[in-house]
Write a protein that holds these residues in place. Structure first.
Motif, PDB file in Angstrom:
ATOM      1  N   GLY A 145       6.468   6.520   5.246  1.00  0.00           N
ATOM      2  CA  GLY A 145       6.691   7.379   6.403  1.00  0.00           C
ATOM      3  C   GLY A 145       7.752   6.833   7.326  1.00  0.00           C
ATOM      4  N   TRP A 146       7.932   7.513   8.438  1.00  0.00           N
ATOM      5  CA  TRP A 146       8.985   7.153   9.374  1.00  0.00           C
ATOM      6  C   TRP A 146       8.763   5.768   9.963  1.00  0.00           C
ATOM      7  CZ3 TRP A 146       8.852  12.448  12.364  1.00  0.00           C
ATOM      8  CH2 TRP A 146       9.438  13.420  11.566  1.00  0.00           C
ATOM      9  N   PHE A 147       9.866   5.160  10.363  1.00  0.00           N
ATOM     10  CA  PHE A 147       9.873   3.888  11.087  1.00  0.00           C
ATOM     11  C   PHE A 147       9.169   2.782  10.320  1.00  0.00           C
ATOM     12  CE2 PHE A 147      10.399   7.143  14.339  1.00  0.00           C
ATOM     13  CZ  PHE A 147      11.629   6.755  14.834  1.00  0.00           C
ATOM     14  N   ASP A 148       9.677   2.553   9.102  1.00  0.00           N
ATOM     15  CA  ASP A 148       9.281   1.373   8.338  1.00  0.00           C
ATOM     16  C   ASP A 148       7.821   1.367   7.916  1.00  0.00           C
ATOM     17  OD1 ASP A 148      10.139  -0.840   7.030  1.00  0.00           O
ATOM     18  OD2 ASP A 148       9.874  -2.212   8.708  1.00  0.00           O
ATOM     19  N   GLN A 149       7.261   2.545   7.680  1.00  0.00           N
ATOM     20  CA  GLN A 149       5.898   2.603   7.190  1.00  0.00           C
ATOM     21  C   GLN A 149       5.911   2.699   5.671  1.00  0.00           C
ATOM     22  OE1 GLN A 149       2.845   4.703   9.975  1.00  0.00           O
ATOM     23  NE2 GLN A 149       4.652   6.023   9.905  1.00  0.00           N
ATOM     24  N   VAL A 150       5.560   1.619   5.018  1.00  0.00           N
ATOM     25  CA  VAL A 150       5.434   1.591   3.568  1.00  0.00           C
ATOM     26  C   VAL A 150       4.083   0.957   3.243  1.00  0.00           C
ATOM     27  CG1 VAL A 150       6.387   0.761   1.388  1.00  0.00           C
ATOM     28  CG2 VAL A 150       7.922   1.388   3.262  1.00  0.00           C
ATOM     29  N   TYR A 151       3.151   1.774   2.739  1.00  0.00           N
ATOM     30  CA  TYR A 151       1.802   1.311   2.428  1.00  0.00           C
ATOM     31  C   TYR A 151       1.622   1.218   0.922  1.00  0.00           C
ATOM     32  CZ  TYR A 151       0.526   2.395   7.275  1.00  0.00           C
ATOM     33  OH  TYR A 151       0.447   2.424   8.642  1.00  0.00           O
ATOM     34  N   ARG A 152       0.820   0.245   0.522  1.00  0.00           N
ATOM     35  CA  ARG A 152       0.524   0.044  -0.901  1.00  0.00           C
ATOM     36  C   ARG A 152      -0.973  -0.128  -1.105  1.00  0.00           C
ATOM     37  NH1 ARG A 152       2.409  -5.146  -4.650  1.00  0.00           N
ATOM     38  NH2 ARG A 152       1.863  -4.249  -6.686  1.00  0.00           N
ATOM     39  N   THR A 153      -1.483   0.441  -2.192  1.00  0.00           N
ATOM     40  CA  THR A 153      -2.852   0.196  -2.612  1.00  0.00           C
ATOM     41  C   THR A 153      -2.852  -0.290  -4.047  1.00  0.00           C
ATOM     42  OG1 THR A 153      -5.063   1.155  -2.932  1.00  0.00           O
ATOM     43  CG2 THR A 153      -3.164   2.586  -3.363  1.00  0.00           C
ATOM     44  N   THR A 154      -3.755  -1.185  -4.365  1.00  0.00           N
ATOM     45  CA  THR A 154      -3.920  -1.658  -5.742  1.00  0.00           C
ATOM     46  C   THR A 154      -5.324  -1.373  -6.258  1.00  0.00           C
ATOM     47  OG1 THR A 154      -4.474  -3.870  -4.928  1.00  0.00           O
ATOM     48  CG2 THR A 154      -2.172  -3.462  -5.523  1.00  0.00           C
ATOM     49  N   ASN A 155      -6.096  -0.592  -5.477  1.00  0.00           N
ATOM     50  CA  ASN A 155      -7.466  -0.259  -5.895  1.00  0.00           C
ATOM     51  C   ASN A 155      -7.752   1.230  -5.673  1.00  0.00           C
ATOM     52  OD1 ASN A 155      -7.657  -0.160  -3.130  1.00  0.00           O
ATOM     53  ND2 ASN A 155      -9.033  -1.923  -2.946  1.00  0.00           N
ATOM     54  N   SER A 156      -6.799   2.051  -6.102  1.00  0.00           N
ATOM     55  CA  SER A 156      -6.942   3.514  -6.084  1.00  0.00           C
ATOM     56  C   SER A 156      -7.162   4.085  -4.689  1.00  0.00           C
ATOM     57  CB  SER A 156      -8.082   3.957  -7.011  1.00  0.00           C
ATOM     58  OG  SER A 156      -7.817   3.577  -8.343  1.00  0.00           O
ATOM     59  N   GLY A 157      -6.649   3.395  -3.687  1.00  0.00           N
ATOM     60  CA  GLY A 157      -6.691   3.923  -2.335  1.00  0.00           C
ATOM     61  C   GLY A 157      -7.868   3.480  -1.504  1.00  0.00           C
TER      62      GLY A 157
ATOM     63  N   TRP B 228      -5.440   0.248   1.881  1.00  0.00           N
ATOM     64  CA  TRP B 228      -3.989   0.405   1.964  1.00  0.00           C
ATOM     65  C   TRP B 228      -3.432  -0.699   2.852  1.00  0.00           C
ATOM     66  CZ3 TRP B 228      -1.245   4.111  -0.730  1.00  0.00           C
ATOM     67  CH2 TRP B 228      -2.004   5.129  -1.336  1.00  0.00           C
ATOM     68  N   VAL B 229      -2.419  -1.387   2.354  1.00  0.00           N
ATOM     69  CA  VAL B 229      -1.820  -2.518   3.081  1.00  0.00           C
ATOM     70  C   VAL B 229      -0.366  -2.175   3.374  1.00  0.00           C
ATOM     71  CG1 VAL B 229      -1.245  -4.964   3.023  1.00  0.00           C
ATOM     72  CG2 VAL B 229      -3.364  -4.143   1.940  1.00  0.00           C
ATOM     73  N   ILE B 230       0.046  -2.328   4.627  1.00  0.00           N
ATOM     74  CA  ILE B 230       1.419  -2.029   4.980  1.00  0.00           C
ATOM     75  C   ILE B 230       2.339  -3.149   4.535  1.00  0.00           C
ATOM     76  CG2 ILE B 230       1.323  -3.060   7.296  1.00  0.00           C
ATOM     77  CD1 ILE B 230       2.998  -0.562   8.207  1.00  0.00           C
ATOM     78  N   ARG B 231       3.525  -2.775   4.046  1.00  0.00           N
ATOM     79  CA  ARG B 231       4.524  -3.726   3.598  1.00  0.00           C
ATOM     80  C   ARG B 231       5.809  -3.449   4.390  1.00  0.00           C
ATOM     81  NH1 ARG B 231       3.687  -6.191  -1.363  1.00  0.00           N
ATOM     82  NH2 ARG B 231       5.925  -6.191  -1.782  1.00  0.00           N
TER      83      ARG B 231
ATOM     84  N   THR C 186      12.044  -3.460  -9.794  1.00  0.00           N
ATOM     85  CA  THR C 186      11.963  -3.464 -11.253  1.00  0.00           C
ATOM     86  C   THR C 186      10.686  -4.133 -11.747  1.00  0.00           C
ATOM     87  OG1 THR C 186      13.236  -5.519 -11.369  1.00  0.00           O
ATOM     88  CG2 THR C 186      14.467  -3.454 -11.497  1.00  0.00           C
ATOM     89  N   ASN C 187       9.781  -4.456 -10.797  1.00  0.00           N
ATOM     90  CA  ASN C 187       8.532  -5.122 -11.186  1.00  0.00           C
ATOM     91  C   ASN C 187       7.321  -4.512 -10.477  1.00  0.00           C
ATOM     92  OD1 ASN C 187       8.889  -6.053  -8.608  1.00  0.00           O
ATOM     93  ND2 ASN C 187       9.132  -8.217  -9.176  1.00  0.00           N
ATOM     94  N   GLY C 188       7.322  -3.190 -10.391  1.00  0.00           N
ATOM     95  CA  GLY C 188       6.163  -2.496  -9.857  1.00  0.00           C
ATOM     96  C   GLY C 188       5.976  -2.609  -8.370  1.00  0.00           C
ATOM     97  N   GLY C 189       6.985  -3.038  -7.648  1.00  0.00           N
ATOM     98  CA  GLY C 189       6.893  -3.139  -6.200  1.00  0.00           C
ATOM     99  C   GLY C 189       6.539  -4.506  -5.679  1.00  0.00           C
TER     100      GLY C 189
END
Length: 432
Positions: A143-155, A158-161, A194-197
C-alpha cells in the motif's frame, strides 16, 4: 503522492456516474452496478472468477461460474473499501484495502468461497492497494507510503517489511521465487526479488512513477505509469528481469494505469487520455508502438488477460473482449467470391462509425482450410498506422468490419487491405 492522490480522486469522480454504455469495437459491457467501483479481479479457472467492488461505505464480492456471462453478489463487507482480491483456490481467498471506520489498512480472509470474510489485520493509516500469494503459505500485501506486508503462514500473521519504496501500487509474482513491486513518488521504483522476497533489489527511475508491473517470464516484463514533468504516460520494458529498463514516454497519454502482456509481442494498456477519460490500447510489437482500441468508454483501471483473445477490464464497469479487442468481423452470407476486392467504406464521410467490406476468393492455400493471412489497417494523412481492424487468417467469403472513430479528429484517413499477394488502399473522411 501527488499522482497517487490524483488517481484516487479520479476514481471518486467516476464512482457515481452513469455513462451511456455502448459496445466499443471488440470490447463489450458485462456488468455494471451504479455507485460501485470494481477494483480487483481473479480467475480461478476458465469459468470461475471473483471481482471486488466498493462504494464509500462498504464493499461487495462478485462471483461468476460461466466466464462472466452472469455475475452474482455473494457477500458484502461492511465498513471497508476493498482494492484488491486474490484466491489461491475456489474456497480460500484474501482481500485488502481499508477499514473505513478505523481508517486503517486492512486484510480480510475467506475460507468458504467468498461468502464470509474475517478481518485478519488492520493497522496504519493508509489503505492497501494489492495482495498476492506466491505459494500456499507466503503472501504479500502492499500500500501507500512504504507499506509492504508479508505472511508466511497463510495470513495468520502479517509482518511489515519497510524500505522498499513509497507509494507502493502493484505487486506481481511470476512464480514462488521471482517477483516485482511497482511504486511511485518523485523517483518511481521497481523492486525485484529472485528468492521469494527474502531479498529485494531496488531499481530507481528518476522522474517516473509506476502503477502496474507485469512479466511473462523471468526476463521479459513491462511497467506502466507516468513521467512527472511534463505529465506523460510511460510504458517501460525490460529483457533481463529488471536489471535494465527501456523507458518509453507516450506524450499523447497523461498516465498509464495498467499493463498486461500474453507473450513477447501482444499486450494491452489502460491509459488516461485526457481530463480523466480512459482508453484501451494494444501493441503487436512488444510495446514499441500502441494502437487505440476504444473511444469514449467508462472509466476503467485494471486489465486481466487469459490469452491473446479473452480479457477483461474493470473499473466503473466490467468490460470483456473475446477478440483481443479487435473489431469483430461479420461474415456476409455463404457466397464465395471469384476475386479479391476491397469496397469503399459506407457511409463516407462518417461520424463516428463506418463499415468496411472486403472479399476473399477461393484460391490455393485458402481451399486447403488454412485461410489467407488478412490485414486491414487504418492510416492517418501522414501514413502513420493508427488502428488494426483485422490481423488473422480468413477463409473464402465476404466480410464486413465496423470501424469506430470516436477518438479520432476530423480529417482524411486511409484503409489498406493486405491478403496474400493482394493489396488495395482506399480513402475515407471523418467529419465531426
Amino acid at each position: 503522492m501527488e499522482v497517487t492522490m490524483r488517481f484516487s480522486f479520479l476514481i471518486i469522480i467516476f464512482l457515481f456516474s452513469s455513462p451511456n454504455l455502448q459496445s466499443q469495437n471488440g470490447w463489450y459491457q458485462q456488468y455494471i452496478l451504479n455507485g460501485y467501483f470494481f477494483s480487483g479481479m481473479q480467475f480461478i479457472n476458465i469459468d470461475t472468477a471473483y471481482v471486488s467492488g466498493f462504494n464509500n461505505n462498504s464493499s461487495i464480492i462478485l462471483k461468476t461460474n460461466n466466464s462472466g456471462n452472469n455475475w452474482n453478489i455473494i457477500s458484502t463487507i461492511n465498513s471497508s473499501r476493498i482494492r484488491s482480491i486474490y484466491f489461491k483456490n475456489e474456497a480460500t481467498g484474501w482481500a485488502c484495502g481499508e477499514e473505513s471506520t478505523l481508517g486503517e489498512a486492512a486484510i480480510y480472509k475467506s475460507t468458504n468461497s467468498g461468502v464470509n470474510w474475517i478481518l485478519q489485520m488492520h493497522e496504519g493509516f493508509w489503505e492497501l492497494n494489492d495482495i498476492i500469494f506466491n505459494n500456499d503459505s507466503t503472501g504479500w500485501a502492499i500500500g501507500w507510503f512504504d507499506q509492504v506486508y508479508r505472511t508466511t503462514n497463510s495470513g495468520n500473521n502479517w509482518v511489515i517489511r519497510p524500505g522498499l519504496g513509497s507509494e507502493v501500487n502493484d505487486i506481481h509474482f511470476l512464480n514462488s521465487q521471482y517477483g516485482w513491486i511497482a511504486g511511485g513518488g518523485e523517483s518511481g521504483s521497481i523492486v525485484r526479488t529472485t528468492n521469494g522476497g527474502n531479498n529485494w533489489i531496488v531499481d530507481i527511475h528518476q522522474w517516473t512513477g509506476y502503477n502496474s508491473v507485469h512479466f511473462i517470464n523471468q526476463n521479459s516484463g513491462w511497467a506502466a505509469g507516468y513521467y512527472n514533468d511534463p505529465q506523460w504516460g510511460v510504458v517501460s520494458r525490460t529483457t533481463n528481469g529488471g536489471v535494465n529498463w527501456n523507458i518509453q514516454t507516450i506524450n499523447y497519454l497523461e498516465e498509464v494505469l495498467s499493463v498486461n502482456f500474453v507473450d513477447s509481442l501482444n499486450g494491452w494498456i489502460i491509459a488516461v487520455v485526457t481530463s480523466g477519460q480512459t482508453g484501451i490500447f494494444r501493441s503487436f510489437t512488444g510495446g514499441i508502438s500502441w494502437q487505440p482500441q476504444t473511444g469514449n468508454i467508462p472509466f476503467v483501471t485494471k486489465l486481466y488477460f487469459r490469452n491473446s483473445f479473452t480479457g477483461w477490464a474493470v473499473g466503473n464497469v466490467i468490460l470483456k473482449t473475446t477478440t483481443g479487442g479487435i473489431t469483430p468481423i461479420l461474415t456476409l452470407g455463404t457466397l464465395i467470391p471469384e476475386q479479391f476486392s476491397l469496397h469503399q467504406n459506407y457511409p463516407n464521410p462518417f461520424n463516428p462509425s463506418t463499415k468496411i467490406k472486403f472479399e476473399i476468393p477461393l484460391s490455393r492455400g485458402v481451399s486447403e482450410g488454412r485461410g489467407v493471412l488478412t490485414k486491414l489497417f487504418i492510416y492517418d494523412i501522414l501514413g502513420r498506422e493508427i488502428r488494426t481492424l483485422v490481423n488473422e487468417n480468413l477463409k473464402p467469403g465476404v466480410y464486413e468490419v465496423d470501424f469506430n472513430a470516436a477518438d479520432l479528429p476530423s480529417g482524411v484517413y486511409f484503409y489498406k487491405l493486405s491478403a496474400g499477394q493482394f493489396v488495395d488502399v482506399k480513402k475515407m473522411i471523418i467529419m465531426k
